[in-house]
Design an enzyme around this catalytic site. Structure first.
Site, PDB file in Angstrom:
ATOM      1  N   ARG A  23      25.743 -22.544 -19.993  1.00 29.30           N
ATOM      2  CA  ARG A  23      25.762 -21.865 -18.701  1.00 29.30           C
ATOM      3  C   ARG A  23      24.688 -22.477 -17.781  1.00 29.30           C
ATOM      4  NH1 ARG A  23      22.573 -19.558 -15.335  1.00 29.30           N
ATOM      5  NH2 ARG A  23      21.478 -18.532 -17.046  1.00 29.30           N
ATOM      6  N   ASP A  24      23.417 -22.215 -18.085  1.00 33.09           N
ATOM      7  CA  ASP A  24      22.327 -22.720 -17.250  1.00 33.09           C
ATOM      8  C   ASP A  24      22.337 -24.251 -17.236  1.00 33.09           C
ATOM      9  OD1 ASP A  24      20.089 -22.675 -15.639  1.00 33.09           O
ATOM     10  OD2 ASP A  24      18.893 -21.445 -16.969  1.00 33.09           O
ATOM     11  N   HIS A  30      11.297 -22.083 -18.290  1.00 29.74           N
ATOM     12  CA  HIS A  30      11.599 -23.479 -17.961  1.00 29.74           C
ATOM     13  C   HIS A  30      10.350 -24.305 -18.271  1.00 29.74           C
ATOM     14  CE1 HIS A  30      15.450 -23.223 -15.414  1.00 29.74           C
ATOM     15  NE2 HIS A  30      15.362 -22.141 -16.153  1.00 29.74           N
ATOM     16  N   ASN A  33      15.347 -26.091 -18.718  1.00 31.16           N
ATOM     17  CA  ASN A  33      15.084 -24.996 -19.639  1.00 31.16           C
ATOM     18  C   ASN A  33      14.274 -25.543 -20.799  1.00 31.16           C
ATOM     19  OD1 ASN A  33      16.864 -22.542 -18.885  1.00 31.16           O
ATOM     20  ND2 ASN A  33      18.258 -24.283 -18.671  1.00 31.16           N
ATOM     21  N   CYS A  43      17.657 -24.781 -11.755  1.00 31.32           N
ATOM     22  CA  CYS A  43      18.128 -23.873 -10.711  1.00 31.32           C
ATOM     23  C   CYS A  43      18.420 -24.699  -9.470  1.00 31.32           C
ATOM     24  CB  CYS A  43      17.076 -22.813 -10.418  1.00 31.32           C
ATOM     25  SG  CYS A  43      17.446 -21.854  -8.926  1.00 31.32           S
ATOM     26  N   HIS A  99      12.976 -16.095 -20.652  1.00 34.34           N
ATOM     27  CA  HIS A  99      13.711 -17.293 -20.248  1.00 34.34           C
ATOM     28  C   HIS A  99      12.699 -18.200 -19.541  1.00 34.34           C
ATOM     29  CE1 HIS A  99      17.408 -19.320 -18.470  1.00 34.34           C
ATOM     30  NE2 HIS A  99      16.501 -19.659 -17.563  1.00 34.34           N
TER      31      HIS A  99
END
Lengths: 311, 311
Positions: free
Chosen positions: B14-15, B210, B250, B241, B208
């Site tokens: 996803r990310d 990064h 990430n 992002c 979460h």
């Protein structure tokens, strides 16, 4: 030194330069030192007194050490591999000299062609020479492969602790615990350094971490938790160990200073100036791998405020 | 879950995939999921129910979610940006749905074109829809830019804590605290997560992070110290992002699992298999930046023994 003060010791000129292909001029090395001092880095390992036939980069060790001693505000140190190197360092007038041996006997054999026990005897001879001819010079002793070895694998904690005790008894004025091959993890760092700190008493303890497996900065945090307040780091993450495969990469000075300062700790170092020096040095060393998250991503918008609050 | 058990939630699909140029086939995404489950990763955010006009990569959200539900042992989740996306996720039968809003109002406006307060109302509507049509589905709520914002700068801790309280009262079954732009430092993580954990009570809390500024894994250690036992991570460090400059990256799944397992914590994940999956996925995504220290340097010789001792 308050609890929030952390000492960063630049090793890029030694651990970094011993790995690069380009031989810098003595003037470049000294300009690098002088600019680091202006940026707030006062502790620099400026060279290594190894035979020039082994590392040609350090053929100018005497010139660099003498030049570094003339830089105001710089506490210059040098690495010495043996008694002969130590005598050269004493002669030039350095006030701090580092000697390193490996907790892993196999690594020590590969690195300096003698056993760890023989290196301990060598250190005792260096202490005796210091006492005879260079009173007041601080002799730092480093224990390499303290968290494991690419040749021997596991390194028993008791061997490291035994060496720390022996080296302090022999006259070490400072102990550095080194993860030469990038094997350490935070839990291991915390557990070992708590014991080292307790053994060392008044003798200062520093850590030397490599970021080989991404845990360099997490290991700094763990060592801070254990009470360590001095860390080796290398501008742009230059460096490694010629005998440890893939072990390139000291922790990066800029990133380490960022992590500490962002948390309100005080290194006295200006990151913006570090980044400017990094640009100059990387231009002198074409093709060498310079690492660093801050150089790539920049400082957070929130960073200036964190520094202002801490000041 | 014992104290040493840590949950790793894969967000690469996803990310990670929302940032890449190559659109993977649904079959590739599902093969990736199935192999992750075989490697021991049981929690995967498999897709995002955004409009395909915004992120073409997720045009197959329904197919991927349905396929993921058919994989034995996989707890599939999906991100939803709004009520309409949530309804699609409920219809396909997902048992876990994530909604994210930003603590920074400016970031929220840029990301989803509404204020943070409007996003809170949106979340309440999603909860109502869940109660009407999808009882038992867990709604996770994420608070993005919880440690600072590239647009607004500083984000007040009290805003984050207020949002956590509001989201739990509104019906969030899980809270994720996200450092969307890579601004967090360990001291900040520890301080904020201690408070979030205390506010959240029985509601599970995840982080979460990064690795934008090199502190991703140090921040994981700080969150562990604060009691957090669930972390998002992305295979090969894929992701970022689109509205946060340089916020790529990430934390890397392989490196995170290595750090945890090396310390005797238990993720249930086989790193060797992760590295093999990473090779396949990176071959499907030519030109995309895959990060990772373990992929580059390999596991330490001492690692197998650390795992054996922990088992």
């Amino acid at each position: 030194m308050t609890d929030a003060a952390v000492q960063i010791r630049e090793v890029g000129l030694r651990d970094g330069l011993q790995m690069v292909r380009t031989i810098l001029a003595s003037e470049q090395k000294l300009a690098w030192c002088a600019r680091m001092v202006d940026a707030g880095v006062r502790d620099i390992e400026v060279t290594s007194f190894v035979p020039p036939t082994i590392v040609p980069q350090f053929a100018d060790a005497v010139e660099v050490a003498a030049g570094a001693l003339a830089i105001d505000g710089l506490h210059a140190a040098a690495l010495v591999p043996n008694l002969k190197g130590a005598q050269r360092a004493f002669e030039v007038g350095l006030r701090k000299v580092h000697y390193v041996l490996s907790a892993s006997n196999e690594h020590n054999m590969k690195n300096v062609r003698r056993s760890t026990a023989e290196s301990v005897e060598d250190f005792a001879r260096i202490v005796a020479a210091r006492d005879d001819t260079a009173g007041g010079v601080v002799l730092g002793a480093g224990v390499a492969t303290a968290f494991g070895c690419t040749i021997a694998g596991e390194v028993d904690e008791r061997i490291v602790l035994g060496l720390v005790e022996t080296l302090i008894e022999a006259g070490a004025g400072e102990i550095t615990i080194a993860d030469t091959v990038g094997y350490a993890n935070p839990a291991q760092v915390y557990a070992l350094l708590r014991q080292v700190m307790s053994l060392a008493g008044d003798v200062p303890v520093a850590c030397h971490f490599h970021d080989t497996r991404g845990l360099g900065l997490a290991n700094v945090m763990a060592a801070l938790d254990a009470g360590v307040r001095a860390f080796d780091a290398s501008l742009g993450g230059l460096g490694g160990c010629p005998f440890a495969p893939n072990a390139t990469g000291n922790i990066n000075t800029e990133d380490t200073v960022f992590m500490l300062e962002a948390q309100g700790m005080n290194t006295g170092i200006d990151i913006g100036e570090l980044l400017a020096i990094r640009e100059s040095v990387s231009a002198w060393l074409p093709g060498e791998p310079f690492t660093g998250a801050i150089a790539r991503a920049g400082l957070p918008k929130t960073f200036a405020r964190a520094e202002a609050v801490a000041a």
